[in-house]
Design an enzyme around this catalytic site. Structure first.
Site, short mmCIF file in Angstrom:
data_model
loop_
_atom_site.label_atom_id
_atom_site.label_comp_id
_atom_site.label_asym_id
_atom_site.label_seq_id
_atom_site.Cartn_x
_atom_site.Cartn_y
_atom_site.Cartn_z
N LYS A 53 0.84 -1.20 0.00
CA LYS A 53 0.00 0.00 0.00
C LYS A 53 0.88 1.25 0.00
O LYS A 53 0.61 2.22 -0.73
CB LYS A 53 -0.93 0.00 1.22
N GLN A 97 -5.39 -1.86 9.50
CA GLN A 97 -5.18 -3.17 8.89
C GLN A 97 -5.82 -4.26 9.75
O GLN A 97 -5.60 -4.32 10.96
CB GLN A 97 -3.67 -3.42 8.72
N ASP A 120 -11.75 2.06 3.28
CA ASP A 120 -11.98 0.62 3.15
C ASP A 120 -13.43 0.30 2.78
O ASP A 120 -13.73 -0.79 2.31
CB ASP A 120 -11.71 -0.07 4.50
N1 GUN Z 1 -6.93 -7.14 5.70
C1 GUN Z 1 -7.05 -7.86 4.56
N2 GUN Z 1 -7.62 -7.12 3.58
C2 GUN Z 1 -7.89 -5.91 4.13
C3 GUN Z 1 -8.48 -4.72 3.62
O1 GUN Z 1 -8.92 -4.63 2.47
N3 GUN Z 1 -8.54 -3.68 4.50
C4 GUN Z 1 -8.10 -3.76 5.78
N4 GUN Z 1 -8.24 -2.69 6.56
N5 GUN Z 1 -7.56 -4.86 6.28
C5 GUN Z 1 -7.46 -5.92 5.45
#
Ligand code: GUN
Length: 283
Positions: A53, A97, A120
């Site tokens: 990211k 996350q 998200d």
């Molecule tokens: N963990 C796995 N995929 C994601 C996601 O798309 N967003 C977040 N915040 N955590 C994750």
């Protein structure tokens, strides 16, 4: 039939190049899109996602800030941090996350993030808007999947879409977005009886189970569109999807690979949502 392979990696690259230009134009107007990622603990898979990211943000010029906290962080401390980020005007997107350590209530955290910064798309307000068919922040993996289908002009309206998996992050929202595009949607999951009846009937098959080789060519209708969301690390260290690629490719009309399929699109849609948020805050 041998399927056309849909490389999310290629679409992601072209979208990120467009975003890079757009971010440059925003910066000329004094708008710098900012994403803050909060990572609790030291889960290697989460660390790896978060690095991806950061890299993508750097590429397009989104200001990214990573806050790493120990797994001993309390729910109250995390809620306090989110409250600060909610009122920080340089932060347009907040991503905590997942998964979180067991002592932290994940839903409480999701609901504490301002819906206007919920890039998200996990906040109940944004989920509600999505279900109502309104524009909002859509969850990144489902939004990436719809964007891939549209990029190939694959018809969705009136088609039988089957989603395997019902997670809040992928299965449930991708079914909803397909419904919003007028597909006829069926969800299959761990309690589904005779799953093959459904998979073999699907025009569009979305597989988000998290088990290597969960489906193969035998489970797929000739000419189907197969989207493989699985990311499974094999003993030899290689990544593989939920679908046995070689046999499925012989039956499908379109198929996504793992890696280089859905994964790069998820991060790209996160960038999209962050830029969208920055524009909304400056309107
Ligand atoms: N963990 C796995 N995929 C994601 C996601 O798309 N967003 C977040 N915040 N955590 C994750």
């Amino acid at each position: 039939m041998s399927a056309e392979v849909i490389y999310g990696s290629e679409l992601a690259e072209s979208l990120r190049n467009q975003m890079k230009e757009e971010v440059g134009e925003l910066k000329n107007k004094g708008i710098v899109p900012g994403l803050t990622v909060v990572l609790i603990g030291e889960d290697p898979a989460s660390q790896s996602y978060v690095r991806g990211k950061q890299k993508a943000c750097d590429y397009v010029g989104v200001e990214s800030n990573l806050i790493e906290l120990p797994s001993s962080t309390t729910e109250k401390e995390l809620l306090n941090l989110i409250s600060k980020l909610n009122s920080d005007q340089t932060v347009h997107g907040i991503l905590v996350q997942l998964p979180l350590p067991n002592h932290i209530n994940e839903q409480a955290i999701i609901e504490a993030i301002s819906p206007e910064k919920d890039v998200d798309g996990f906040h109940p307000i944004n989920i509600g808007r999505m279900i109502a068919g309104k524009d909002t922040f859509f969850p990144c993996t489902p939004f990436g999947i719809i964007t891939m289908l549209k990029s190939k002009n694959i018809p969705i309206e009136g088609k039988k879409a089957v989603v395997i998996g019902r997670s809040n992050i992928v299965g449930k929202p991708v079914g909803q977005l397909l419904l919003n595009e007028n597909a006829t949607v069926t969800y299959c999951h761990s309690r589904t009886e005779n799953m093959q009846e459904y998979t073999k009937d699907a025009d569009i098959l979305i597989v988000a189970v998290g088990r290597a080789n969960f489906l193969s060519g035998e489970d797929i209708k000739e000419g189907a569109v197969v989207i493989d969301v699985g990311v499974n690390r094999m003993e030899d260290g290689k990544l593989t999807g939920d679908v046995e690629f070689d046999s499925a490719k012989e039956k499908a009309a379109y198929i996504t690979p793992v890696p280089k399929g859905v994964g790069p699109m998820t991060i790209t849609m996160l960038l999209h949502n962050t830029i969208k948020s920055a524009k909304q805050f400056n309107q």
